[in-house]
Design a protein around this motif. Structure first.
Motif, mmCIF file in Angstrom:
data_model
loop_
_atom_site.group_PDB
_atom_site.id
_atom_site.type_symbol
_atom_site.label_atom_id
_atom_site.label_comp_id
_atom_site.label_asym_id
_atom_site.label_seq_id
_atom_site.Cartn_x
_atom_site.Cartn_y
_atom_site.Cartn_z
ATOM 1 N N UNK A 82 0.719 -1.236 0.063
ATOM 2 C CA UNK A 82 0.035 -0.064 0.125
ATOM 3 C C UNK A 82 1.156 1.259 -0.046
ATOM 4 N N UNK A 83 2.020 1.308 0.813
ATOM 5 C CA UNK A 83 2.718 2.380 0.790
ATOM 6 C C UNK A 83 3.634 2.514 -0.461
ATOM 7 N N UNK A 84 4.205 1.416 -1.173
ATOM 8 C CA UNK A 84 4.859 1.664 -2.479
ATOM 9 C C UNK A 84 4.114 2.244 -3.478
ATOM 10 N N UNK A 85 2.749 1.829 -3.484
ATOM 11 C CA UNK A 85 1.965 2.416 -4.765
ATOM 12 C C UNK A 85 0.904 3.181 -4.047
ATOM 13 N N UNK A 86 1.245 4.155 -3.357
ATOM 14 C CA UNK A 86 0.177 5.099 -2.741
ATOM 15 C C UNK A 86 -0.343 6.223 -3.904
ATOM 16 N N UNK A 87 0.489 6.230 -4.824
ATOM 17 C CA UNK A 87 0.165 7.330 -5.921
ATOM 18 C C UNK A 87 -0.876 6.761 -6.934
ATOM 19 N N UNK A 88 -1.269 5.429 -6.818
ATOM 20 C CA UNK A 88 -2.079 4.742 -7.800
ATOM 21 C C UNK A 88 -3.556 5.102 -7.300
ATOM 22 N N UNK A 89 -4.454 5.500 -8.211
ATOM 23 C CA UNK A 89 -5.854 5.874 -7.952
ATOM 24 C C UNK A 89 -6.342 4.447 -7.467
ATOM 25 N N UNK A 90 -7.466 4.718 -6.326
ATOM 26 C CA UNK A 90 -8.049 3.357 -5.817
ATOM 27 C C UNK A 90 -9.616 3.685 -5.806
ATOM 28 N N UNK A 91 -10.034 2.263 -5.913
ATOM 29 C CA UNK A 91 -11.622 2.158 -5.557
ATOM 30 C C UNK A 91 -11.714 1.291 -4.496
ATOM 31 N N UNK A 92 -12.397 1.651 -3.213
ATOM 32 C CA UNK A 92 -12.320 0.597 -2.191
ATOM 33 C C UNK A 92 -13.697 0.234 -2.182
ATOM 34 N N UNK A 93 -13.809 -1.059 -1.689
ATOM 35 C CA UNK A 93 -15.092 -1.729 -1.523
ATOM 36 C C UNK A 93 -15.333 -2.418 -0.370
ATOM 37 N N UNK A 94 -16.233 -2.615 0.400
ATOM 38 C CA UNK A 94 -16.297 -3.197 1.712
ATOM 39 C C UNK A 94 -16.082 -4.729 1.632
ATOM 40 N N UNK A 95 -15.529 -5.485 2.609
ATOM 41 C CA UNK A 95 -14.980 -6.716 2.444
ATOM 42 C C UNK A 95 -16.182 -7.657 2.160
#
Length: 215
Positions: free
Chosen positions: A60-73
């Motif tokens: 997560x830290x190494x690719x912090x600049x990549x746009x994310x879409x987060x969904x619930x588990x």
């Protein structure tokens, strides 16, 4: 802009020259821990999608600049399915699922094969490749699949098959009907550089090995 997308999934891969060549020029979307394949394959995903329950903190830290879409588990679709749908919304017509085979979860590999059949039936060009094995959905009609001479392959059935023929193989078949529980189509070998499968009805996936000398 290309309509070919590499979908990075959490299964194991071998970043062989063959796999790197397959993803070259693709746009890419990562599903959760599938982001771990981006660096070995020299890819920069345009989107990272999922519930992020399996992505370790350092990833997560190494690719912090990549746009994310987060969904619930707790959801009714897998991260991989969500990533495929995101690619389609962005114009994907050709899909390469990377990290869809093998890995610690056999149920995930099974789900990816089912998804491949679903999207192939909907008109998308789709295959699964991990660097050593390729899986290609077989549609009714004629299917031509490139293969190295001597490469092992099997046809995995998801249905009773009608009118199955196999050419370009050490053990060809001619217009046979096979019930789902037959294992006749396991462990064949490519006789040349192309396997030709004709199918009148039924659902199946061809799984072919990449010959070691060509990796």
């Amino acid at each position: 802009m290309t309509d070919r997308f590499a979908i990075l999934l959490a299964g194991s891969i071998d970043p062989t020259p063959a796999l790197r060549a397959a993803v070259a020029g693709c746009r890419s979307i990562a599903a959760d821990r599938g982001m771990a394949h981006a660096e070995p394959l020299n890819l920069v995903p345009e989107l990272w999608i999922g519930d992020f329950d399996s992505a370790p903190p350092d990833l997560l830290e190494r690719h912090a600049d990549v746009s994310r879409e987060t969904f619930p588990a707790a959801k009714d679709r897998t991260d991989g399915e969500l990533a495929i749908e995101a690619a389609i919304r962005r114009g994907a017509r050709r899909l390469l699922l990377v990290g869809a085979l093998g890995g610690p979860r056999t149920d995930h590999a099974f789900a990816h094969l089912v998804l491949a059949l679903r999207y192939a039936a909907a008109g998308f060009e789709i295959e699964l490749f991990d660097g050593r094995e390729r899986a290609v959905p077989l549609l009714p009609g004629e299917n031509r699949i490139a293969a190295e001479p001597g490469a092992a392959f099997s046809i995995l059935k998801f249905d009773d098959l009608e009118g199955l023929s196999i050419d370009g193989a050490r053990w060809p078949l001619r217009d046979v009907d096979l019930p789902f529980d037959s294992i006749l189509t396991q462990s064949n070998e490519a006789a040349g550089d192309e396997i030709v499968v004709r199918l009148r009805a039924g659902r199946a996936v061809l799984l072919v090995q990449t010959a070691p000398e060509r990796i």
